[in-house]
Design an enzyme around this catalytic site. Structure first.
Site, PDB file in Angstrom:
ATOM      1  CG  ASP A 158     -12.919  -1.633   1.975  1.00 47.11           C
ATOM      2  OD1 ASP A 158     -12.614  -1.498   3.174  1.00 47.11           O
ATOM      3  OD2 ASP A 158     -12.216  -1.209   1.039  1.00 47.11           O
ATOM      4  CG  HIS A 191     -10.430   1.187   4.107  1.00 44.85           C
ATOM      5  ND1 HIS A 191     -10.558   0.333   3.037  1.00 44.85           N
ATOM      6  CD2 HIS A 191      -9.250   1.835   3.921  1.00 44.85           C
ATOM      7  CE1 HIS A 191      -9.509   0.443   2.245  1.00 44.85           C
ATOM      8  NE2 HIS A 191      -8.700   1.350   2.762  1.00 44.85           N
ATOM      9  CB  SER A 347      -7.184   2.354  -0.049  1.00 45.41           C
ATOM     10  OG  SER A 347      -6.735   1.231   0.650  1.00 45.41           O
TER      11      SER A 347
END
Length: 603
Positions: A158, A191, A347
């Site tokens: 990520d 994220h 996600s």
């Protein structure tokens, strides 16, 4: 690098999104794995990396041959970690699309593709535990009575991870940054920290939130960067492929990629198959476009859609036949800066499911990756139409049922794979570098196929479709017998019927040969290795390769020998001590000239 963008999850900027989001807000947040703020997409010309493409040669293709193929587009090939995947760097001004088209037509190239961009899309006492409805929905607390994931490492591919977050620090292990090519895995977008906490924030520590696998380790692998022009987090096919390969070689058994479009990449599928060959599993998010995706289903990744508290598919979740499983897509989790926020999107349904996979592995460490995937699918709560469907896949993941199935799983897989050589045909006349195709199948899954010629193992392929490039100049003219051996994760071995071909290469004579052959170790390269490692050597000589004999030694012990241009050996590192090991290749030509080379690897 081909860049992939995180699924546009519903993700916050500096504060948590209120639990009740309006439909209008959701519609504006639908792009990556997390639902977040809308932004303009990059122009079409920026959808892939400039100056490079991704290429997978057939197993066994000599280094010189690959270099010659890459040179037809002015390129230079370099390996991706210990896998067979290569990045081809192109000269300035070259057309990436034209290079892909040309190399894709070469019979010795398995695939070539653009390096595209993708975007990011028992009871615990943690303060936010009561808000984490997703945990009860998947029956995680019941699973925790048996396991919380100890002994399993989850790679989070990520934007990086907040290395100082109190709910993550105890579980963090060393990772790598494949965007900047360094060890700085700090979170560039926020994220990755949210994804990591969903999977494995520390459980029952009296702080913050509870991860699904709170005793599993988190391996932060940064594959993305923050694009200030579009205010988006992007990764590339190449950074993700590099990250998966590195994670597999450094002991991760679960990997999560919460970025859109990755299941359509041949390079990432190949890297996922590489991780499968090491006993691992790769989980990816379906996307947040709220539409049907026509991507071809693959068994190399577990693709996850998102469900709401009532087990309905969220309106923003992408769906299609490529979906494997579904899971809650609304979580309270860790955020950059040591905070906590509510995030939404596939996600988060993806790392939630990945963490359940870690629970299953921890409950029964003897299970193969394929067996873990079968358990997740067979124990899922069937939603929608009976059986697998385009919205929920096999159903919504059920942690408690999966862990119980792991405990009750039958002992070993004793069924051998099957294999057959589909080309060349028996009796064919061949010369030069010969494309060889093998069909292989297994009741659980084929992990590798080895090609032998006249009893010498010349190449090993770990990714389907299993294809090879055999240098026929390595044997004398006349009959040559080919046999393929297929292996599964349990070590069962199945042989194909033999195929005999006629080798007819032009020959040259050298008056007096005093030049030693040139030998190289194609794989592995110096670095970390794990699981079963394909040791591949390549030799050439001024008097042709038919008279070459080769030997492979590991730590001074002879492991394989044969004749010809290539030699392959499958080295099971699970049976060796940890530390540094030396692999040596020795080659001798018909005149007795000899040369050798070696590499050092760490296990």
């Amino acid at each position: 690098m081909n860049s992939t963008k995180p699924q546009k999850d519903h993700f916050p900027a500096r504060r948590a999104i209120p639990r009740k989001l309006t439909l209008a807000l959701l519609v504006g947040l639908l792009g990556c794995g997390a639902v977040g703020s809308a932004s303009a997409a990059p122009a079409a010309a920026e959808q892939w990396a400039k100056g490079r493409i991704l290429v997978m040669p057939r197993a066994g293709l000599p280094e010189q041959a690959l270099a010659a193929i890459a040179s037809t587009v002015g390129g230079h090939a370099r390996k991706v970690g210990q896998s067979d995947l290569h990045i081809v760097d192109l000269p300035a001004g070259a057309s990436e699309t034209a290079a892909v088209q040309r190399l894709s037509q070469n019979p010795h190239i398995q695939f070539a593709e653009l390096d595209r961009k993708v975007s990011a899309k028992f009871t615990a006492n943690d303060p936010y535990f009561g808000s984490e409805w997703h945990l009860a929905k998947v029956n995680a607390p019941s699973a925790w009575d048996t396991t919380q994931g100890a002994g399993v490492t989850i790679a989070i591919l990520d934007s990086g991870v907040d290395g100082s977050h109190p709910d993550l620090v105890p579980n963090l292990v060393a990772g790598y940054n494949f965007y900047d090519n360094n060890t700085n895995t700090a979170d560039a977008c926020g994220h990755g920290t949210a994804v990591a906490g969903t999977a494995a924030a520390v459980t029952n520590n009296g702080a913050g939130v509870a991860g699904v696998a709170g005793q599993a380790k988190i391996m932060p692998i940064r594959v993305a960067y923050f694009d200030t022009t579009y205010n988006e987090c992007y990764a590339y096919y190449s950074t993700i492929s590099n990250g998966l390969t590195w994670a597999a070689d450094h002991g991760a058994k679960i990997a999560n990629v919460s970025y859109g479009g990755v299941s359509a990449s041949s390079s990432i599928i190949s890297a996922a198959q590489y991780m499968q060959s090491k006993g691992g599993l790769v989980f990816v998010s379906a996307g947040n476009n709220g539409t049907q995706d026509t991507t071809t289903p693959t068994s190399s990744m577990i693709v996850v859609s998102a469900t709401d508290p009532n087990d309905n598919l969220y309106s923003w979740s992408t769906y299609g036949s490529f979906v494997t499983l579904s899971a809650p897509g609304d979580v309270w989790t860790t955020s950059n800066g040591s905070g906590y926020q509510e995030w939404m999107g596939t996600s988060f349904s993806s790392p939630l499911t990945a963490a359940v996979g870690a629970l299953v592995m921890a409950a029964n460490p003897n299970l193969t990756g394929a067996s873990v995937q079968n358990i997740l699918q067979s124990t899922a709560v069937d939603l929608g139409a009976a059986g697998k469907d385009i919205y929920y896949g096999y159903g919504r993941v059920n942690a408690a049922a999966a862990v119980q199935a792991a405990l009750a799983s039958p002992v070993a897989d004793t069924t051998a794979p099957t294999a057959s050589i589909t080309s060349p045909g028996a009796g064919s006349s061949v010369s030069g570098v010969v494309p060889v195709s093998v069909s292989a199948a297994d009741n659980v899954g084929v992990t590798s196929v080895q090609l032998t010629v006249n009893g010498t193992a010349v190449a090993t392929s770990t990714s389907a479709p299993f294809s090879f490039s055999w240098d026929s100049t390595g044997v004398a003219n006349g009959s040559a017998t080919l046999v393929a051996y297929a292996y599964d994760a349990a070590g069962n071995k199945g042989a194909s019927s033999s195929v005999t071909v006629n080798v007819a290469n032009a020959t040259t004579m050298v008056a007096k040969d005093t030049t030693p052959p040139v030998v190289s170790i194609v794989n592995p390269v110096p670095g970390m290795v794990s699981g079963t490692v394909s040791v591949n050597t390549n030799a050439s000589d001024n008097n042709g390769t038919a008279g070459i004999s080769q030997w492979i030694y590991i730590d001074g012990a002879l492991k394989a020998q044969g004749t010809g241009a290539t030699l392959s050996y499958s080295w099971n590192t699970r049976k060796v001590t940890s530390g540094t090991h030396t692999i040596q290749a020795v080659a001798k030509d018909a005149a007795g000239n000899q040369s050798s080379t070696s590499v050092q690897v760490t296990h």
